[in-house]
Enzyme design. Structure first.
Site, PDB file in Angstrom:
ATOM      1  N   HIS A   1       0.836  -1.204   0.000  1.00  0.00           N
ATOM      2  CA  HIS A   1       0.000   0.000   0.000  1.00  0.00           C
ATOM      3  C   HIS A   1       0.872   1.256   0.000  1.00  0.00           C
ATOM      4  O   HIS A   1       0.486   2.292  -0.521  1.00  0.00           O
ATOM      5  CB  HIS A   1      -0.959  -0.018   1.188  1.00  0.00           C
ATOM      6  CG  HIS A   1      -2.027  -1.064   1.028  1.00  0.00           C
ATOM      7  ND1 HIS A   1      -2.092  -2.195   1.800  1.00  0.00           N
ATOM      8  CD2 HIS A   1      -3.038  -1.157   0.136  1.00  0.00           C
ATOM      9  CE1 HIS A   1      -3.114  -2.934   1.399  1.00  0.00           C
ATOM     10  NE2 HIS A   1      -3.699  -2.329   0.393  1.00  0.00           N
TER      11      HIS A   1
ATOM     12  N   CYS B   1      -9.396  -5.494 -10.444  1.00  0.00           N
ATOM     13  CA  CYS B   1      -8.956  -4.145 -10.059  1.00  0.00           C
ATOM     14  C   CYS B   1      -7.608  -4.116  -9.343  1.00  0.00           C
ATOM     15  O   CYS B   1      -7.166  -3.054  -8.922  1.00  0.00           O
ATOM     16  CB  CYS B   1     -10.023  -3.461  -9.208  1.00  0.00           C
ATOM     17  SG  CYS B   1     -10.182  -4.166  -7.575  1.00  0.00           S
TER      18      CYS B   1
HETATM   19  C1  PEP Z   1      -6.246  -5.670  -4.092  1.00  0.00           C
HETATM   20  O1  PEP Z   1      -6.010  -6.243  -3.031  1.00  0.00           O
HETATM   21  O2  PEP Z   1      -5.922  -6.131  -5.195  1.00  0.00           O
HETATM   22  C2  PEP Z   1      -6.929  -4.376  -4.095  1.00  0.00           C
HETATM   23  C3  PEP Z   1      -7.320  -3.798  -5.215  1.00  0.00           C
HETATM   24  O3  PEP Z   1      -7.098  -3.758  -2.890  1.00  0.00           O
HETATM   25  P1  PEP Z   1      -5.911  -2.975  -2.134  1.00  0.00           P
HETATM   26  O4  PEP Z   1      -4.745  -2.931  -3.058  1.00  0.00           O
HETATM   27  O5  PEP Z   1      -6.434  -1.645  -1.776  1.00  0.00           O
HETATM   28  O6  PEP Z   1      -5.677  -3.838  -0.936  1.00  0.00           O
HETATM   29 MG    MG Z   2      -6.983  -5.529  -1.212  1.00  0.00          MG
END
Ligand code: PEP
Ligand code: MG
Length: 582
Positions: free
Chosen positions: A195, A509
């Site tokens: 993140h 996504c």
């Molecule tokens: C994922 O886990 O692929 C996602 C889109 O959520 P995040 O990256 O915010 O955890």
């Molecule tokens: Mg995620």
């Protein structure tokens, strides 16, 4: 310690060149600013310390009580030890004494004394002593956050261009340092899909990960970070400095210029299949207007960054204003608002959501947290529903692990709708409620989940982390954290087929959605909806226009029957090479 000119290579996780002076953040030590104070402020600093300790004690008491209720007296007793540490009178007297003698702010004096006390403990060979040192530091972090450490850190702007150098950063820290006008980041550990990296990319702030760099760079030395080439130059020569200044000027507006050209390449395959390409967004940013004007939808809005970027949970009206602004900006398309996906590494600067967990990625995060913090969840749902009157807002639930969570969340949505209806407040009665499939249990039961969800979005970032049991933010296991592993691809394929059979719309996504190697495979698997980092949209649309669906569908079988990530990637690379020759 690096004292001369040195070039180091690392993992480039957010593109662009930045130049400036190093602001080294050692873990838990230099985060508290040293501020000289006048004699007249001594008393108020001492009072601020008392207040911060009182608030910390109250907070720990609340945690103890809720732990006693949920987990029993034995677990709750852990907090008794923390209470003793927080309110240690002789220690606090010594801090107050030093505030008067050294005339420095309470946070700095308190932190310095904590470091003195814990240094020996943490370096002891006795595990009990080490644990004690960590326990003291944990409590002191709470006191420091109450002592306006968070506000202090988040509001004081850096003078000149600063490049943050640290062991690793939470997304909240990246935001906070950006708010203070830091220009780039050099981290000692982390992953390209952490993140920390996602938020750096979203803020278009260059970031590079170089093993252990944080312990080698001297504060205030000159640094060049090239987040495109994966290179950092510590103490560069004047010639290099000038050369990079020129290079930076040339690179500067490239991304924005490319995004502006987007409509020129409609995302349609060479044999006419239209692919819906949408954007992953976290915060209002420089590309919003461009994307909205080009009618690109927002396939994933990570609303938790609204919380991570402020001093607490915004109230209903603040959230409504925020969501309504997004919904009206993207009026001609749609916006998928993901409810707060907090926990794990998505905690605020002062790490304040709940008790510290030993294994937070497997702990209290995403929907698990919201189903317990129902007041916060309902407030967010009310705000989202109020912003849904244009009919272009969708709700997405993160980290769904089992069917009951989806059902519970849907019941809460119904309750919130009921109360809005009773109050005569308008909202979209048919607002779609979808789920993220990002843990293996959800992928393996997608056939059932897809019946109760209005749409499904595959989060490949977490799906990879949980399938491979490799932390997405830990560079030590980066080679294992590979989204192209056949096991991850099988779970993706399983989810796609489940949604096709249930007639439930599906999109992807995670970061993989914008990966040029993965894109042909996804299209071949029948995916027609991809949400990605805005920086990837331009190249992805161009690539899609070259792909022939009837050809790539034959890629799926051979790729899925590979035995390793390397095997998968080799086959996909061969296809890509052939495509580029066209
Ligand atoms: C994922 O886990 O692929 C996602 C889109 O959520 P995040 O990256 O915010 O955890
Ligand atoms: Mg995620």
């Amino acid at each position: 310690m690096i004292t001369r000119r040195k070039t180091v290579m690392g993992v480039a996780v957010s593109a662009g060149i930045v130049m400036g002076r190093a602001q080294v953040v050692l873990p838990g030590y230099t985060k508290v600013a040293e501020v000289p104070i006048t004699t007249s402020r001594i008393k108020s600093e001492q009072r601020a310390l008392d207040r911060a300790v009182e608030e910390t004690v109250q907070e720990i008491e609340e945690l103890r009580d809720s732990a006693a209720q949920r987990l029993g007296a034995q677990v709750a007793s852990v907090f008794e030890a923390q209470l003793l540490i927080a309110s240690d009178k002789s220690f606090l007297d010594e801090v107050k004494n030093r505030i008067g003698i050294f005339r420095r702010n309470a946070g700095f004096v308190y932190n310095s004394l904590v470091q003195e006390t814990t240094h020996k403990l943490k370096h002891s060979v006795d595990p009990y002593m080490q644990a004690m040192g960590e326990e003291i530091e944990g409590v002191s972090n709470r006191v420091l956050s109450h002592l306006s450490g968070y506000r202090e850190r988040s509001t004081v702007r850096f003078k000149g261009d600063r490049i943050m150098v640290g062991k690793s950063f939470t997304p909240g820290e990246v935001l906070s340092y950006r708010n203070r006008k830091a220009v780039g980041f050099l981290a000692g550990e982390g992953g390209a899909n952490s993140h920390m990296a996602l938020i750096a990319r979203s803020l278009m702030t260059p970031m590079l990960i170089v093993d252990d760099i944080w312990s080698q760079v001297q504060n205030n030395c000159r640094i060049i970070v090239d987040g495109t080439d994966g290179r950092a130059i510590i103490n560069p020569s004047d010639e290099e400095w000038s050369e990079y200044q020129r290079k930076k000027k040339r690179q500067g507006p490239a991304l924005l210029t490319r995004i502006k050209k987007l409509t020129k390449i409609p995302p349609t395959t060479s044999d006419g299949r239209v692919i819906n390409v949408s954007a992953n967004l976290e915060l209002p940013g420089p590309v919003d207007d461009i994307l909205a004007a080009q009618k690109f939808p927002v396939g994933l809005y990570r609303t938790e960054f609204l919380y991570l970027n402020s001093d607490g949970f915004p109230d209903e009206d603040q959230q409504f204003e925020y969501y309504d602004r997004i919904a009206s900006k993207y009026e001609d398309s749609y916006v998928v608002l993901r409810t707060f996906d907090l926990g794990s590494d998505k905690v605020r600067f002062d790490g304040d959501i709940g008790p510290r967990e030993t294994n937070p990625a497997l702990g209290w995060r995403g929907i698990r947290l919201m189903l317990e913090m129902t007041d916060i969840f309902k407030t967010q749902l009310r705000a989202i529903l109020r912003a849904s009157t244009r009919g272009n807002v969708r709700i997405l639930l993160p980290m769904i692990t089992e069917l009951e969570e989806l059902q519970k969340a849907r019941r809460i949505v119904s309750q919130v709708k009921f109360s809005l209806r009773r109050a005569g407040i308008r909202f979209d009665e048919d607002i779609p409620v979808g789920i993220m499939v990002e843990v293996p249990s959800a992928a393996l039961t997608a056939h059932r989940l897809a019946l109760d969800a209005d749409f499904v979005s595959i989060g490949t970032n977490d799906l990879t982390q949980y399938t491979m049991s490799a932390d997405r933010g830990n560079s030590r296991v980066m080679s294992l954290y590979n989204s192209f592993h056949p096991s991850v691809l099988s779970l993706i394929q399983m989810t796609i087929v489940a949604c096709q059979q249930a007639g439930t719309p599906l999109s992807i996504c995670g970061e993989m959605a914008g990966d040029p190697l993965a894109l042909p495979l996804f299209i071949g698997m029948g995916v027609s909806d991809l949400s990605m980092n805005p920086a990837k949209i331009f190249d992805s649309c161009r690539l899609i226009s070259k792909i022939d669906f009837n050809l790539v569908k034959h890629l799926v079988g051979p790729v899925l029957s590979s035995h390793s990530s390397a095997g998968v990637m080799r086959k996909l690379q061969n296809y890509r090479n052939a495509l580029e020759k066209k």
